[in-house]
Design an enzyme around this catalytic site. Structure first.
Site, PDB file in Angstrom:
ATOM      1  N   GLU A   1       0.856  -1.180   0.000  1.00 35.17           N
ATOM      2  CA  GLU A   1       0.000   0.000   0.000  1.00 35.17           C
ATOM      3  C   GLU A   1       0.896   1.237   0.000  1.00 35.17           C
ATOM      4  O   GLU A   1       1.872   1.256   0.749  1.00 35.17           O
ATOM      5  CB  GLU A   1      -0.910   0.055   1.237  1.00 35.17           C
ATOM      6  CG  GLU A   1      -1.928   1.187   1.111  1.00 35.17           C
ATOM      7  CD  GLU A   1      -2.875   1.294   2.314  1.00 35.17           C
ATOM      8  OE1 GLU A   1      -2.679   0.570   3.310  1.00 35.17           O
ATOM      9  OE2 GLU A   1      -3.783   2.112   2.238  1.00 35.17           O
TER      10      GLU A   1
ATOM     11  N   GLU B   1      -5.424  -2.535  12.708  1.00 35.25           N
ATOM     12  CA  GLU B   1      -5.077  -3.393  11.563  1.00 35.25           C
ATOM     13  C   GLU B   1      -5.999  -4.604  11.499  1.00 35.25           C
ATOM     14  O   GLU B   1      -6.423  -5.016  10.421  1.00 35.25           O
ATOM     15  CB  GLU B   1      -3.614  -3.841  11.618  1.00 35.25           C
ATOM     16  CG  GLU B   1      -2.595  -2.708  11.714  1.00 35.25           C
ATOM     17  CD  GLU B   1      -2.776  -1.598  10.698  1.00 35.25           C
ATOM     18  OE1 GLU B   1      -3.272  -1.871   9.588  1.00 35.25           O
ATOM     19  OE2 GLU B   1      -2.441  -0.442  11.020  1.00 35.25           O
TER      20      GLU B   1
ATOM     21  N   GLU C   1      -9.936   4.133   6.081  1.00 34.01           N
ATOM     22  CA  GLU C   1      -9.135   4.645   7.195  1.00 34.01           C
ATOM     23  C   GLU C   1      -9.975   5.396   8.226  1.00 34.01           C
ATOM     24  O   GLU C   1      -9.821   5.202   9.424  1.00 34.01           O
ATOM     25  CB  GLU C   1      -7.972   5.505   6.686  1.00 34.01           C
ATOM     26  CG  GLU C   1      -6.932   4.722   5.875  1.00 34.01           C
ATOM     27  CD  GLU C   1      -6.339   3.523   6.607  1.00 34.01           C
ATOM     28  OE1 GLU C   1      -6.501   3.426   7.842  1.00 34.01           O
ATOM     29  OE2 GLU C   1      -5.728   2.665   5.940  1.00 34.01           O
TER      30      GLU C   1
HETATM   31  N1  TRP Z   1      -3.095   1.040   5.746  1.00 32.61           N
HETATM   32  C1  TRP Z   1      -2.105   1.388   6.742  1.00 32.61           C
HETATM   33  C2  TRP Z   1      -2.917   1.738   7.990  1.00 32.61           C
HETATM   34  O1  TRP Z   1      -3.350   0.893   8.675  1.00 32.61           O
HETATM   35  C3  TRP Z   1      -1.273   2.541   6.323  1.00 32.61           C
HETATM   36  C4  TRP Z   1       0.077   2.230   5.764  1.00 32.61           C
HETATM   37  C5  TRP Z   1       0.942   1.342   6.256  1.00 32.61           C
HETATM   38  C6  TRP Z   1       0.745   2.857   4.676  1.00 32.61           C
HETATM   39  N2  TRP Z   1       2.123   1.396   5.551  1.00 32.61           N
HETATM   40  C7  TRP Z   1       2.018   2.281   4.579  1.00 32.61           C
HETATM   41  C8  TRP Z   1       0.416   3.834   3.782  1.00 32.61           C
HETATM   42  C9  TRP Z   1       2.965   2.714   3.633  1.00 32.61           C
HETATM   43  C10 TRP Z   1       1.329   4.241   2.813  1.00 32.61           C
HETATM   44  C11 TRP Z   1       2.605   3.674   2.746  1.00 32.61           C
HETATM   45  O2  TRP Z   1      -3.264   2.821   8.257  1.00 32.61           O
HETATM   46 ZN    ZN Z   2      -5.495   1.967   8.561  1.00 32.61          ZN
END
Ligand code: TRP
Ligand code: ZN
Length: 936
Positions: free
Chosen positions: A136, A313, A335
């Protein structure tokens, strides 16, 4: 690539992907020098788009394309073109290479690259010798050429081949369906994830890791194996995370009716990570600082964060994974909702009111500032250059506030009906915030929440003015609420905004008895658009929710026998700035602090009084153009001479006494008496010299500490004695509240210079501390102490020696060093010296970068905002260095520059100068976006 080629992507240009991916098999051959990835996808054109070219995302500058096949035939180079698009190249396969009739075909792609050289920490990289991934938002394109977008969902099979001795553990998403030994000391594992998912949820881990195992029985009686992997040396610190995970699984069943959907759930802790953690399907990856915790190595605050993020998470499994985002503009769909869920989880596990206060403090200090800056954007942004830059407080925290407003407006039951319908409708789909709205709305037919939608598309923090009028003759009390929506860059500055539905929870407190008046069923509403309403709060006759659905509306309470003290925006029911007119007097605030049934507004009353005293002191000692700072004595005099000071201190003394005798929630006391800091005051006084603000803030806590010294010391002594008498260290409400109050008392003792030059009591506390919470409290107090330099240095040194091999604990040390503004030649000297010590610091480890450089830029006002600009030059140098290898991490720390408008003219010029310097150095597209938008 020149930064000027970076293009903006717009929500309005969304178009569905022309192909479906039925399944994909990824084969990883992990070697020391190279990794080779063979991706085989079964695809088919959507009926309406037969003949469309097949566009694949991939970073050509990072990986070599060894081969590309359609149905086992190499695609001729004339039918396959690299299409440069900023740094992320696209590979376009001409439709002539694809079946003309729209039949199913197999795409084979073979890529080769060097994970060990990948310092971006995106895609496949190495951390502490182990392979791991972060996909991500757009990391998958550093692994293979593939449609790297969240609306392309597929079933993934992963085959991992690696050396068995070096990488005994091979993990991916889903279930382990097979494993075997291979020639040459290698082995293989095959994983199949039965749930369709976008590639951003793909994960792989290969390494030498230890594991703790446990199990959870779900509400339908299924057993889920739970495993947490970490380096051998850290494995004894995973128990709290495991218990948190089980609590989270149980909570999601009870509160949301959501059960886990596989037989296995894995967590892996890694040291090198850009963010907190990542919700990859059944294989969550965590920054190790959010997993590892024991009483001796982690503070209570860290324990709380771990519980919250483990929950966050895990909760993504439904809000994010089973139902995912159509495109990255919808990021808040997962989010905002998941932050709301983790906030509720923590509230149910501990003190709800203290959790709310902490969350609101963070929102106001940080998100409100973002929303007032040139980087302001709506919860659902309309455009971006790099999506990495939009993992913001607005998307996360304000997004969670929007979800909380649904909850306030619909009630727990209506909210649950809405989420049930949302999962029922959209399970397995990639959807939008509009789809979420529709489900919530359809599940609650009687309730018009249409204008809640406007929160998603309009940036900026609304101000709600609340005019209060008591009519003694008619015995009516009326509140006229008006929303003022600020101009923000997203609407070009001038476009008028439309009304947002704002739920304002209100109570009227009887000025004689201090009790809530009964406000159920006696309110009439008049408003211009006449769509505003008032609804009762189930189970609370003392509160109503005023639903401001127009620009302005008047809510009139009948049968009000005497003028009440209004308690407006209880629980912070909407993310707005509230301005009551006429403003509450100091006496009314004191009354509210003593009597309001709403703990949030009681806290707010203390904050307001302290804030107002400090603001008056700053205004009387500083004005635009004044370059000389007031002396410490003049600043202190302005504070203690304030008409409200004496009453305020007396009220606080009472709170300390209650806290010592434990008749009030001590954690609430700690929050109530932790007054606004520089960041929050600067927002109110902008543009302002931050050093003038810092001076008053520092003198305020010193004067406060001196005025309340008897109470503080008594409170400290009581807490200390209780702690000594208590047995085992527990992370429970009683103990954590006591430790937080104790730490607070120590901080004030430090501010007051307690114990003179050797700060005897605080120095002793650092030596005898029995856990990390006490240790950090003592070090923090010594850090603020005005005269105890040698005691402070000795304690810091002892800490550093004890923990020097522990990357996570050392980050605590780095933050303390970064926050030191009192000792040494200049605040920057110690930071630079620490940075130069390679055993302590490296730009390669984001945690260290965030703790030391981030801690300095955010938490060290005199150092960062030094009048000669040296702090700004330092930050710019660090950003440029970091930007070369890790643009995501660098851009996250560019934030202090984006807030340049808060400060006085000379500082604005210096900060802008540094931003121009960064732009001239041809930064990454990430940094380019932040700098250009901030300067626009
Ligand atoms: N989705 C992750 C969260 O729980 C966010 C995230 C984790 C993320 N690592 C990342 C976003 C690296 C961008 C790049 O919020
Ligand atoms: Zn998240």
């Amino acid at each position: 690539m020149a930064s000027s080629e970076v293009t903006e992507i717009h929500l309005k240009d969304y178009a569905a992907y022309p192909y479906d991916v039925e399944n994909v098999t990824l084969e990883f051959d992990l070697e020391e020098e190279f990794t080779v990835v063979t991706a085989t996808s079964v695809m088919r054109a959507k009926p309406s788009s037969i003949g469309a070219p097949l566009v694949l995302d991939g970073r050509q500058s990072f990986m070599e394309l060894l081969a590309i096949y359609i149905d086992d035939k190499p695609v001729p180079s004339r039918l396959c073109a690299f299409n440069p698009n900023a740094e992320d190249t696209r590979l376009v396969v001409d439709s002539a290479a694809l079946p003309a009739d729209g039949a199913k075909f197999t795409l084979g792609v073979v890529t080769k690259f060097k994970p060990q050289d990948n310092l971006e920490l995106s895609g496949l990289y190495k951390s502490s010798g182990n392979f791991c991934t972060q996909c991500e938002a757009e990391g998958f394109r550093l692994i293979t050429y593939y449609p790297d977008r969240p609306d392309v969902m597929s079933v993934f099979t992963t085959k991992i081949r690696a050396d068995k001795t070096k990488y005994p553990v091979l993990l991916s998403n889903g279930n382990l369906v097979g494993s075997c030994d291979l020639a040459g000391g290698r082995h293989m594992a095959v994983w199949v994830d039965p749930w369709r998912k976008p590639c951003y949820l793909f994960a792989l881990v290969a390494g030498d890791l230890a594991v703790v195992e446990s199990a959870f029985t779900t509400c339908t009686g299924k057993t889920v194996d739970l495993r947490i992997y970490a380096e051998q040396k850290n494995i004894s610190r995973c128990d709290f995370a495991m218990e948190s995970l089980k609590r989270a699984m149980k909570w999601d069943e009870e509160r949301f009716g959501l059960e886990y959907d596989l037989d296995l759930f894995n967590i892996v802790a890694v040291d090198d990570f850009n963010m907190g953690a990542m919700e990859n399907k059944s294989l969550n990856l965590f920054n190790s600082r959010l997993v590892l915790a024991t009483a001796d190595s982690a503070t209570d605050a860290a324990f709380a964060r771990i519980e919250g993020v483990i929950g966050h998470e895990y909760f993504h499994n439904w809000t994010g994974n089973r139902v995912t985002c159509r495109d990255w503009f919808q990021l808040s769909l997962k989010e905002g909702l998941t932050v709301f869920r983790d906030q509720e989880f923590s509230s149910d596990m501990g003190s709800r009111s203290v959790k709310r206060i902490g969350d609101v403090r963070y929102l106001r200090d940080a998100q409100f500032a973002e929303d007032a800056s040139p980087m302001a954007h709506p919860v659902r942004p309309a455009s971006y250059m790099k999506i990495d830059n939009f993992y913001t407080l607005t998307v996360y925290e304000k997004g969670a506030e929007v979800i909380r407003m649904y909850h306030t407006l619909l009630g727990e039951e209506g909210f649950r009906k809405g989420t049930d319908l949302y999962f029922e409708r959209h399970d397995g789909q990639a959807v939008t915030t509009d789809d979420f709205f529709q489900a919530m709305s359809d599940a609650n037919p009687g309730c018009d929440i249409g204008k809640l939608k406007n929160w998603y598309s309009q940036a900026g923090t609304p101000t709600v003015t609340c005019e209060r009028v008591y009519d003694a003759g008619a015995k009516t009390y009326s509140l006229t609420l008006t929303q003022v929506l600020p101009k923000t860059p997203d609407t070009g500055g001038d476009q008028p905004k439309v009304a947002q539905l704002i739920p304002v929870k209100v109570g009227l407190v009887d000025a004689k008895t201090g009790k809530d008046m009964d406000v159920s069923g006696n309110v009439s509403v008049t408003s211009a658009g006449s769509t505003s309403t008032c609804v009762p709060v189930p189970g609370d006759a003392g509160s109503v929710v005023l639903r401001l659905n127009d620009m302005s509306a008047t809510f009139t309470f009948a049968g009000v026998e005497s003028e009440p003290v209004p308690s407006v925006l209880r629980g912070f029911s909407a993310p707005v700035k509230l301005a009551v007119t006429p403003a509450l007097t100091a006496d009314e605030l004191l009354f509210q602090l003593a009597h309001d049934s709403d703990p949030f507004n009681r806290w707010e009353a203390a904050q307001k009084m302290a804030r107002e005293i400090m603001c008056r002191a700053i205004r009387s000692t500083w004005h635009e153009g004044k370059t000389e700072l007031a002396s410490d004595d003049d600043a202190a005099e302005a504070i203690v001479a304030d008409t409200a000071w004496g009453k305020f201190v007396d009220a606080c003394k009472g709170i300390f006494r209650d806290a010592a005798s434990d008749v009030v929630d001590r954690a609430w006391v700690e929050e109530a008496l932790s007054f606004p800091g520089v960041g929050s005051l600067v927002q109110e006084l902008k543009p302002v010299d931050p050093l003038a603000v810092h001076k008053v803030v520092k003198q305020f806590s010193k004067r406060f500490a001196l005025a309340c010294s008897d109470e503080i010391e008594a409170c400290y002594a009581t807490c200390k004695a209780e702690a000594a008498a208590s047995g085992e260290y527990l992370v429970d409400e009683t103990q954590t509240a006591r430790r937080s109050l104790m730490g607070y008392c120590m901080a004030l003792m430090g501010a007051a210079g307690h114990g003179g030059e050797d700060a005897s009591e605080l120095a002793a506390a650092a030596k005898t501390a029995r856990n990390m919470t006490e240790t950090v409290a003592a070090l923090g107090a010594l850090n603020r102490h005005p005269t105890a330099k040698s005691a402070r240095d000795a304690a810091f040194d002892a800490f550093k020696q004890k923990w020097r091999d522990d990357n996570n604990v050392i980050c605590t040390y780095l933050s303390l060093v970064a926050g030191n503004s009192g000792y040494g030649a200049s605040p920057l000297t110690e930071v630079k010296a620490t940075m130069a010590d390679e055993s302590m610091y490296s730009h390669k480890i984001p945690n260290k970068f965030y703790s030391l450089i981030g801690g300095f830029a955010r938490g060290n006002t005199p150092g960062f905002h030094a009048a000669d600009g040296s702090g700004y030059v330092f930050l710019a140098d660090c950003l440029l260095a970091m930007d070369k290898t890790n643009a995501i991490a660098a851009s996250r720390l560019a934030k202090p520059f984006t807030e340049w408008r808060l400060y006085d003219a000379p500082r604005q010029a210096l900060m802008k100068g540094e931003m121009h310097r960064i732009l001239k150095a041809e930064p990454s597209p990430n940094m380019f976006e932040i700098m250009t938008k901030s300067l626009a």
